[in-house]
Scaffold this active site. Structure first.
Site, PDB file in Angstrom:
ATOM      1  CD  GLU A   1      38.799  43.692  -9.926  1.00 21.87           C
ATOM      2  OE1 GLU A   1      38.572  42.640 -10.035  1.00 21.87           O
ATOM      3  OE2 GLU A   1      38.085  45.020  -9.798  1.00 21.87           O
TER       4      GLU A   1
ATOM      5  CG  HIS B   1      39.878  39.347  -9.130  1.00 24.88           C
ATOM      6  ND1 HIS B   1      38.773  39.070  -8.067  1.00 24.88           N
ATOM      7  CD2 HIS B   1      40.898  39.193  -8.312  1.00 24.88           C
ATOM      8  CE1 HIS B   1      39.215  39.262  -6.857  1.00 24.88           C
ATOM      9  NE2 HIS B   1      40.665  39.075  -7.155  1.00 24.88           N
TER      10      HIS B   1
ATOM     11  CG  ASP C   1      36.918  38.838 -13.108  1.00 26.18           C
ATOM     12  OD1 ASP C   1      36.856  39.106 -12.029  1.00 26.18           O
ATOM     13  OD2 ASP C   1      37.984  38.983 -13.999  1.00 26.18           O
ATOM     14  CG  HIS C   2      31.818  36.482 -13.650  1.00 23.60           C
ATOM     15  ND1 HIS C   2      32.417  35.396 -12.668  1.00 23.60           N
ATOM     16  CD2 HIS C   2      31.701  37.447 -12.789  1.00 23.60           C
ATOM     17  CE1 HIS C   2      32.442  35.929 -11.519  1.00 23.60           C
ATOM     18  NE2 HIS C   2      32.223  37.098 -11.674  1.00 23.60           N
TER      19      HIS C   2
ATOM     20  NE  ARG D   1      30.830  21.305 -20.623  1.00 22.23           N
ATOM     21  CZ  ARG D   1      30.389  20.742 -21.928  1.00 22.23           C
ATOM     22  NH1 ARG D   1      31.298  20.347 -22.634  1.00 22.23           N
ATOM     23  NH2 ARG D   1      29.124  20.705 -22.080  1.00 22.23           N
TER      24      ARG D   1
ATOM     25  CG  ASN E   1      35.486  42.142 -13.811  1.00 25.30           C
ATOM     26  OD1 ASN E   1      35.623  40.896 -14.397  1.00 25.30           O
ATOM     27  ND2 ASN E   1      36.274  42.394 -12.564  1.00 25.30           N
TER      28      ASN E   1
ATOM     29  NE  ARG F   1      37.200  32.005  -6.822  1.00 18.68           N
ATOM     30  CZ  ARG F   1      36.419  32.302  -5.764  1.00 18.68           C
ATOM     31  NH1 ARG F   1      35.193  32.826  -5.789  1.00 18.68           N
ATOM     32  NH2 ARG F   1      37.004  31.966  -4.695  1.00 18.68           N
ATOM     33  CG  HIS F   2      37.015  34.220 -12.448  1.00 17.00           C
ATOM     34  ND1 HIS F   2      38.126  35.029 -12.389  1.00 17.00           N
ATOM     35  CD2 HIS F   2      36.351  34.489 -11.398  1.00 17.00           C
ATOM     36  CE1 HIS F   2      37.949  35.809 -11.383  1.00 17.00           C
ATOM     37  NE2 HIS F   2      36.819  35.563 -11.051  1.00 17.00           N
TER      38      HIS F   2
ATOM     39  CG  HIS G   1      31.268  43.472  -5.863  1.00 14.94           C
ATOM     40  ND1 HIS G   1      32.190  42.592  -6.226  1.00 14.94           N
ATOM     41  CD2 HIS G   1      30.078  42.853  -5.434  1.00 14.94           C
ATOM     42  CE1 HIS G   1      31.595  41.365  -5.804  1.00 14.94           C
ATOM     43  NE2 HIS G   1      30.404  41.639  -5.245  1.00 14.94           N
ATOM     44  N   GLY G   2      28.488  44.355  -8.047  1.00 14.07           N
ATOM     45  CA  GLY G   2      27.117  44.303  -7.905  1.00 14.07           C
ATOM     46  C   GLY G   2      26.421  45.500  -8.681  1.00 14.07           C
TER      47      GLY G   2
ATOM     48  N   GLY H   1      30.991  43.976 -14.301  1.00 12.29           N
ATOM     49  CA  GLY H   1      31.353  42.785 -15.094  1.00 12.29           C
ATOM     50  C   GLY H   1      30.164  41.873 -14.910  1.00 12.29           C
ATOM     51  CG  HIS H   2      27.340  38.736 -12.205  1.00 14.80           C
ATOM     52  ND1 HIS H   2      26.233  38.857 -11.977  1.00 14.80           N
ATOM     53  CD2 HIS H   2      27.917  37.283 -12.071  1.00 14.80           C
ATOM     54  CE1 HIS H   2      25.452  37.495 -12.177  1.00 14.80           C
ATOM     55  NE2 HIS H   2      26.740  36.730 -12.124  1.00 14.80           N
TER      56      HIS H   2
ATOM     57  CD  GLU I   1      36.550  49.046  -8.523  1.00  9.02           C
ATOM     58  OE1 GLU I   1      37.710  49.252  -9.159  1.00  9.02           O
ATOM     59  OE2 GLU I   1      35.570  48.385  -8.561  1.00  9.02           O
TER      60      GLU I   1
ATOM     61  CB  THR J   1      31.626  37.123  -5.238  1.00  4.88           C
ATOM     62  OG1 THR J   1      32.099  38.561  -6.214  1.00  4.88           O
ATOM     63  CG2 THR J   1      30.688  37.899  -4.354  1.00  4.88           C
ATOM     64  CB  THR J   2      35.539  40.656  -3.995  1.00  6.70           C
ATOM     65  OG1 THR J   2      36.232  39.983  -5.133  1.00  6.70           O
ATOM     66  CG2 THR J   2      36.146  41.523  -3.076  1.00  6.70           C
TER      67      THR J   2
ATOM     68  NE  ARG K   1      37.690  35.818  -7.137  1.00  5.94           N
ATOM     69  CZ  ARG K   1      37.487  35.992  -5.761  1.00  5.94           C
ATOM     70  NH1 ARG K   1      38.151  35.365  -4.810  1.00  5.94           N
ATOM     71  NH2 ARG K   1      36.784  36.666  -5.368  1.00  5.94           N
TER      72      ARG K   1
END
Ligand SMILES: CC(=O)[C@@H](O)[C@H](O)COP(=O)(O)O
Ligand SMILES: NCC(=O)COP(=O)(O)O
Length: 247
Positions: A79, A52, A9-10, A18, A7, A58-59, A200-201, A222-223, A160, A109-110, A54
């Protein structure tokens, strides 16, 4: 062998750091580029790329998903929330799979799984549309019987399992209970004929236990991978996670 969906996303979180609102976001934040990261992740062995998109952007931005669709060589997993707008976008984009996730703008986060059992008709309508278009649907759910049984009943081929409760409990007395909850969910998903993914996580420490869960098809991570990539580069971060997943 358990597959790895990376993932990204980040990477986009850093890029958007910014830009506080859509007006400035459109101003053209260009680096770090999530698409470049995705290509490097694939070169290192990622079996798929997850993003994802969203509603609050946001990302990941919409332009990212179109560029990913044109560029990546593995699988694109989108996602998305169960909304008409996202359904219409997915039917145009044609990702290899969509993963239906809960969303609210206030969340960091989710935070939990999609309540499929509580909104069966709404979820079924999206699943039917994706099935008709040949797009695999995965439902991002808590590993609980009512959610798993409803997922099978609405015709979603994949689920998932949300591993966030386990990840958050890792250093608490509840860790074993949450892992057992996931194990039971994996067994029930398999028995229902579902393809069982998880995410997730998940990180480089808890992967040692997560990988012991039965019937896992793919982990979406991802993260922790993007975090490690800040120090080692994305290719080493992906290689290390794949090695630990399948040690
Ligand atoms: C659904 C899921 O677990 C991930 O996609 C997670 O949403 C990562 O993105 P956020 O950190 O924006 O929630
Ligand atoms: N669905 C889980 C995912 O895509 C990645 O979640 P995380 O590893 O960023 O927590």
């Amino acid at each position: 062998m358990i597959l790895l969906g990376v993932n990204i996303d980040h990477c986009a979180t850093v890029r958007q750091a910014r830009y506080r609102d859509a007006a400035t976001q459109a101003g053209g934040a260009i680096e770090p580029d999530p698409v470049t990261l995705a290509v490097l992740a694939e070169r290192a062995g990622a079996d798929g790329i997850t993003v994802h998109l969203r509603e609050d952007r946001r990302h990941i931005q919409e332009r990212d998903v179109w560029r990913l669709r044109e560029t990546i060589a593995t699988r694109l997993n989108l996602e998305m929330a169960c909304t008409p707008a996202m359904t219409a976008l997915a039917l145009k984009l044609k990702p290899d799979s969509v993963c239906l996730v809960p969303e609210n703008r206030a969340e960091v986060t989710t935070e939990g799984g999609l309540d499929v059992a509580g909104q069966r008709a709404r979820v079924a309508a999206v699943v039917d549309a994706m099935n008709a278009a040949g797009i695999v649907t995965s439902l991002f759910i808590d590993p609980d019987a009512p959610q798993l049984e409803t997922a099978a009943a609405v015709g979603a081929p994949w689920v998932e399992l949300h591993t966030g409760a386990y990840a958050n409990a890792y250093f608490t007395p509840h860790r074993a209970t949450e892992l057992a909850r996931l194990r039971t969910g994996c067994d029930r998903g398999q028995a229902l004929g579902l393809v069982v993914n998880a995410g997730h996580g998940i990180n480089y420490v808890n992967i040692a236990e997560v990988r012991t869960l039965p019937h896992l098809h793919e982990l979406n991570i991802g993260h922790s991978i993007v975090s490690r990539a800040l120090f080692t580069g994305i290719e080493e971060a992906v290689r290390e996670m794949k090695a630990r997943m399948n040690a």
